[in-house]
Design a protein around this motif. Sequence first.
Motif, PDB file in Angstrom:
ATOM      1  N   TRP A 159      43.701  61.046  29.423  1.00 43.31           N
ATOM      2  CA  TRP A 159      45.004  61.011  29.001  1.00 43.31           C
ATOM      3  C   TRP A 159      45.313  59.514  28.924  1.00 43.31           C
ATOM      4  O   TRP A 159      45.979  59.190  27.732  1.00 43.31           O
ATOM      5  N   TYR A 160      45.465  58.852  30.125  1.00 39.41           N
ATOM      6  CA  TYR A 160      45.537  57.509  30.140  1.00 39.41           C
ATOM      7  C   TYR A 160      45.038  56.619  29.138  1.00 39.41           C
ATOM      8  O   TYR A 160      45.684  55.584  28.537  1.00 39.41           O
ATOM      9  N   LEU A 161      43.645  56.944  28.812  1.00 35.84           N
ATOM     10  CA  LEU A 161      42.863  56.069  27.806  1.00 35.84           C
ATOM     11  C   LEU A 161      43.484  56.257  26.413  1.00 35.84           C
ATOM     12  O   LEU A 161      42.867  55.509  25.476  1.00 35.84           O
ATOM     13  N   ARG A 162      44.326  57.042  26.344  1.00 33.65           N
ATOM     14  CA  ARG A 162      44.977  57.466  24.672  1.00 33.65           C
ATOM     15  C   ARG A 162      46.239  56.519  24.408  1.00 33.65           C
ATOM     16  O   ARG A 162      46.567  56.431  23.542  1.00 33.65           O
ATOM     17  N   ALA A 163      46.435  55.432  25.654  1.00 36.06           N
ATOM     18  CA  ALA A 163      47.652  54.829  25.442  1.00 36.06           C
ATOM     19  C   ALA A 163      47.202  53.703  24.414  1.00 36.06           C
ATOM     20  O   ALA A 163      46.321  53.539  23.937  1.00 36.06           O
ATOM     21  N   HIS A 164      48.427  53.165  23.882  1.00 37.99           N
ATOM     22  CA  HIS A 164      48.444  52.066  22.728  1.00 37.99           C
ATOM     23  C   HIS A 164      47.495  50.773  23.194  1.00 37.99           C
ATOM     24  O   HIS A 164      46.894  50.387  22.491  1.00 37.99           O
ATOM     25  N   CYS A 165      47.940  50.538  24.674  1.00 41.05           N
ATOM     26  CA  CYS A 165      47.276  49.499  25.161  1.00 41.05           C
ATOM     27  C   CYS A 165      46.722  49.789  26.354  1.00 41.05           C
ATOM     28  O   CYS A 165      47.386  50.493  27.321  1.00 41.05           O
ATOM     29  N   VAL A 166      45.606  49.221  26.726  1.00 39.86           N
ATOM     30  CA  VAL A 166      44.885  49.497  27.972  1.00 39.86           C
ATOM     31  C   VAL A 166      44.525  48.257  28.824  1.00 39.86           C
ATOM     32  O   VAL A 166      44.228  47.374  27.905  1.00 39.86           O
ATOM     33  N   VAL A 167      45.148  47.997  29.837  1.00 41.90           N
ATOM     34  CA  VAL A 167      44.887  46.553  30.560  1.00 41.90           C
ATOM     35  C   VAL A 167      44.315  46.976  31.852  1.00 41.90           C
ATOM     36  O   VAL A 167      44.791  47.460  32.713  1.00 41.90           O
ATOM     37  N   SER A 168      43.091  46.104  32.157  1.00 46.85           N
ATOM     38  CA  SER A 168      42.407  46.433  33.512  1.00 46.85           C
ATOM     39  C   SER A 168      42.918  45.583  34.202  1.00 46.85           C
ATOM     40  O   SER A 168      43.092  44.228  34.136  1.00 46.85           O
ATOM     41  N   THR A 169      43.459  45.778  35.267  1.00 47.12           N
ATOM     42  CA  THR A 169      44.182  44.885  36.268  1.00 47.12           C
ATOM     43  C   THR A 169      43.427  44.523  37.631  1.00 47.12           C
ATOM     44  O   THR A 169      44.046  43.854  38.577  1.00 47.12           O
ATOM     45  N   ASP A 170      42.215  44.890  37.824  1.00 47.13           N
ATOM     46  CA  ASP A 170      41.410  44.884  38.966  1.00 47.13           C
ATOM     47  C   ASP A 170      41.234  43.203  39.273  1.00 47.13           C
ATOM     48  O   ASP A 170      40.888  42.534  38.230  1.00 47.13           O
ATOM     49  N   GLY A 171      41.775  42.734  40.384  1.00 42.68           N
ATOM     50  CA  GLY A 171      41.503  41.346  40.823  1.00 42.68           C
ATOM     51  C   GLY A 171      42.659  40.479  40.153  1.00 42.68           C
ATOM     52  O   GLY A 171      42.446  39.336  40.362  1.00 42.68           O
ATOM     53  N   LEU A 172      43.638  40.966  39.468  1.00 39.59           N
ATOM     54  CA  LEU A 172      44.612  40.194  38.692  1.00 39.59           C
ATOM     55  C   LEU A 172      45.807  40.118  40.028  1.00 39.59           C
ATOM     56  O   LEU A 172      46.222  41.143  40.508  1.00 39.59           O
ATOM     57  N   SER A 173      46.560  39.119  39.829  1.00 38.45           N
ATOM     58  CA  SER A 173      47.682  38.974  40.677  1.00 38.45           C
ATOM     59  C   SER A 173      48.800  39.683  39.748  1.00 38.45           C
ATOM     60  O   SER A 173      48.494  40.190  38.911  1.00 38.45           O
ATOM     61  N   VAL A 174      49.971  39.764  40.363  1.00 35.57           N
ATOM     62  CA  VAL A 174      50.927  40.356  39.655  1.00 35.57           C
ATOM     63  C   VAL A 174      51.323  39.670  38.576  1.00 35.57           C
ATOM     64  O   VAL A 174      51.509  40.025  37.167  1.00 35.57           O
ATOM     65  N   ALA A 175      51.485  38.329  38.499  1.00 35.50           N
ATOM     66  CA  ALA A 175      51.782  37.390  37.350  1.00 35.50           C
ATOM     67  C   ALA A 175      50.864  37.486  36.510  1.00 35.50           C
ATOM     68  O   ALA A 175      51.092  37.530  35.083  1.00 35.50           O
ATOM     69  N   GLU A 176      49.489  37.698  36.849  1.00 41.32           N
ATOM     70  CA  GLU A 176      48.416  37.619  35.810  1.00 41.32           C
ATOM     71  C   GLU A 176      48.351  38.982  35.044  1.00 41.32           C
ATOM     72  O   GLU A 176      47.935  39.055  33.846  1.00 41.32           O
ATOM     73  N   THR A 177      48.789  40.037  35.643  1.00 39.46           N
ATOM     74  CA  THR A 177      48.908  41.552  35.228  1.00 39.46           C
ATOM     75  C   THR A 177      49.907  41.399  34.342  1.00 39.46           C
ATOM     76  O   THR A 177      49.795  42.043  33.173  1.00 39.46           O
ATOM     77  N   VAL A 178      50.934  40.617  34.534  1.00 37.30           N
ATOM     78  CA  VAL A 178      52.119  40.590  33.516  1.00 37.30           C
ATOM     79  C   VAL A 178      51.793  39.826  32.321  1.00 37.30           C
ATOM     80  O   VAL A 178      52.020  40.284  31.111  1.00 37.30           O
ATOM     81  N   GLU A 179      51.085  38.935  32.414  1.00 36.19           N
ATOM     82  CA  GLU A 179      50.616  38.152  31.208  1.00 36.19           C
ATOM     83  C   GLU A 179      49.436  38.877  30.417  1.00 36.19           C
ATOM     84  O   GLU A 179      49.607  38.984  29.108  1.00 36.19           O
ATOM     85  N   ALA A 180      48.735  39.797  31.147  1.00 34.42           N
ATOM     86  CA  ALA A 180      47.681  40.458  30.414  1.00 34.42           C
ATOM     87  C   ALA A 180      48.097  41.487  29.620  1.00 34.42           C
ATOM     88  O   ALA A 180      47.826  41.769  28.719  1.00 34.42           O
ATOM     89  N   VAL A 181      49.304  42.221  30.089  1.00 30.65           N
ATOM     90  CA  VAL A 181      50.076  43.222  29.425  1.00 30.65           C
ATOM     91  C   VAL A 181      50.767  42.505  28.214  1.00 30.65           C
ATOM     92  O   VAL A 181      50.710  43.135  27.015  1.00 30.65           O
ATOM     93  N   LEU A 182      51.303  41.382  28.310  1.00 28.65           N
ATOM     94  CA  LEU A 182      52.186  40.810  27.358  1.00 28.65           C
ATOM     95  C   LEU A 182      51.132  40.442  26.204  1.00 28.65           C
ATOM     96  O   LEU A 182      51.217  40.437  25.006  1.00 28.65           O
ATOM     97  N   GLN A 183      49.887  39.962  26.448  1.00 26.68           N
ATOM     98  CA  GLN A 183      48.779  39.801  25.499  1.00 26.68           C
ATOM     99  C   GLN A 183      48.184  40.986  24.795  1.00 26.68           C
ATOM    100  O   GLN A 183      48.202  40.939  23.621  1.00 26.68           O
TER     101      GLN A 183
END
Length: 196
Positions: A159-183
């Motif tokens: 189900w999750y993989l049907r999302a419009h955007c998939v962002v892998s967050t392993d090893g990312l800081s909170v700030a880096e995760t926010v940037e990855a989602v924005l991208q």
Amino acid sequence: MEGDFMQERWPPIRLYLTGFMGCGKSTIGPLLARRLGYSFVDLDVLIERQTGKTIPEIFATGGEGAFRAVERAVLRQTAMLEAYVIATGGGTLASEENLDWALRNGCVVYLQVSIEELVQRLAPAARDRPMLQDWRRQPLQGAALRQRIASLLRRREAWYLRAHCVVSTDGLSVAETVEAVLQALRVYRSSRNERR
């Protein structure tokens, strides 16, 4: 970077954050909302406000079925919100009905985390997570906890993989995760514009 993104002038839509419990939806959500000029709400908080009970209390008195019924109704109420980032529960969009509804009514972002990282994050909080407890409502530990997380993730990830955007967050800081989602959102918006 923040100014650049704000200049992109995102329309007032709903962003639904999905993913397994402990993936960071409630942590990332408010920061993402701030970057977009949106508001933030956690679906579990809305459920607790409406019912006057905590999530564990709803599970204890009515079981998972009662919780999912309330969750489904409260999810539909978010259709009234504009320019919101909405953190959903780990199982909210793990159903055809709820996922299809969210995909039609907003942009769904999956915060993907490995089993190993989920075990590390969730072990200290298993006492507060009904889905990570045994039949006596005792928190699972060690191999039993890992097995429960792996089993739930196996059932939900399709189900999750049907999302419009998939962002892998392993090893990312909170700030880096926010940037990855924005991208990921930039790429999503660009692809939508190209299809028009």
